[in-house]
Motif scaffolding. Structure first.
Motif, PDB file in Angstrom:
ATOM      1  N   GLN A  98       0.817  -1.210   0.000  1.00 54.37           N
ATOM      2  CA  GLN A  98       0.000   0.000   0.000  1.00 54.37           C
ATOM      3  C   GLN A  98       0.851   1.261   0.000  1.00 54.37           C
ATOM      4  N   GLU A  99       2.003   1.232   0.650  1.00 54.36           N
ATOM      5  CA  GLU A  99       2.828   2.434   0.725  1.00 54.36           C
ATOM      6  C   GLU A  99       3.697   2.632  -0.521  1.00 54.36           C
ATOM      7  N   PRO A 101       3.187   3.460  -3.690  1.00 53.59           N
ATOM      8  CA  PRO A 101       3.044   4.716  -4.445  1.00 53.59           C
ATOM      9  C   PRO A 101       3.671   5.920  -3.731  1.00 53.59           C
ATOM     10  N   GLN A 102       3.644   5.916  -2.406  1.00 61.77           N
ATOM     11  CA  GLN A 102       4.262   7.008  -1.656  1.00 61.77           C
ATOM     12  C   GLN A 102       5.792   6.946  -1.765  1.00 61.77           C
ATOM     13  N   GLN A 104       7.402   5.662  -4.292  1.00 64.85           N
ATOM     14  CA  GLN A 104       7.704   6.061  -5.669  1.00 64.85           C
ATOM     15  C   GLN A 104       7.628   7.576  -5.830  1.00 64.85           C
ATOM     16  N   ALA A 105       6.650   8.215  -5.217  1.00 65.78           N
ATOM     17  CA  ALA A 105       6.527   9.673  -5.286  1.00 65.78           C
ATOM     18  C   ALA A 105       7.725  10.348  -4.634  1.00 65.78           C
ATOM     19  N   GLN A 138       7.525  -3.419  -9.588  1.00 65.64           N
ATOM     20  CA  GLN A 138       7.070  -2.051  -9.306  1.00 65.64           C
ATOM     21  C   GLN A 138       8.027  -1.011  -9.887  1.00 65.64           C
TER      22      GLN A 138
END
Length: 196
Positions: A98-99, A101-102, A104-105, A138
């Motif tokens: 779940q984390e 994308p954070q 990656q940002a 990912q």
């Protein structure tokens, strides 16, 4: 002796009502649990800064191990002068997924400025090959390492767990239950006196 009438199974009507009620209550509880699981599964990471780590304000313990996404070794000390987010993870950890994308940002933003990097550390030595596959799927471009002593040295109990380390090598924050890129940036900016 009770009388049994033809066509009746011998079960008393009161028992039928009670067993029906139990079924409805059980069904209601099951539905409630299913809704709770669905809400938790679809919510984003609930980042929490932990004030309780004895590492905060101290020099970060060394991390040194074989690279998971490249060749050779990766050492925490090689990132001196940069912010480092040490992120403990495993492929089977749903909150770790779940984390992502954070992470990656955060990585994309700091890859442009060159002032910050993520260092993933395998939490479960039996999961290393699956973690490698997951990180590759990912398109994780940050370094990842297998250092079995790091889990102990950082006192990691549950994952995801991350530590933000300043450019001088001091632990400034610990995050449990996932990270949020904007929160990381806010801590970095504050600790740098507004310079990020």
């Amino acid at each position: 002796m009770s009388e049994v009438r033809p066509g009746v199974s011998g079960v008393r009507p009161g028992r039928l009502r009670r067993s029906g009620r139990v079924r409805w209550i059980s069904l209601g509880v099951a539905c409630g649990v299913a809704v709770l699981v669905a809400v938790l599964a679809t919510s984003g990471p609930a980042s929490q800064v932990s004030e309780g780590s004895p590492l905060i304000g101290k020099r970060a313990p060394a991390i040194d191990g074989r690279s998971l996404l490249g060749t050779g070794h990766v050492e925490l000390s090689s990132f001196s002068g940069k912010w480092v987010l040490v992120n403990f993870a495993a492929s089977w950890c749903f909150p770790c997924r779940q984390e992502m994308p954070q992470l990656q940002a955060f990585e994309q933003q700091h890859a442009q400025t060159g002032n910050g990097v993520i260092l993933s550390v395998a939490y479960d030595e039996g999961d290393v090959s699956n973690l490698v596959s997951y990180l590759r799927s990912q398109h994780a471009t940050w370094p990842a390492v297998d250092d079995g002593s790091a889990v102990v040295n950082y006192g990691v109990g549950t994952i995801p767990e991350s530590f933000l380390i300043d450019p001088q090598g001091t632990v400034v924050a610990k995050y449990v239950s996932g990270v949020v890129a904007a929160q990381l940036d806010a801590v970095m900016t504050k600790a740098s006196g507004g310079l990020g």
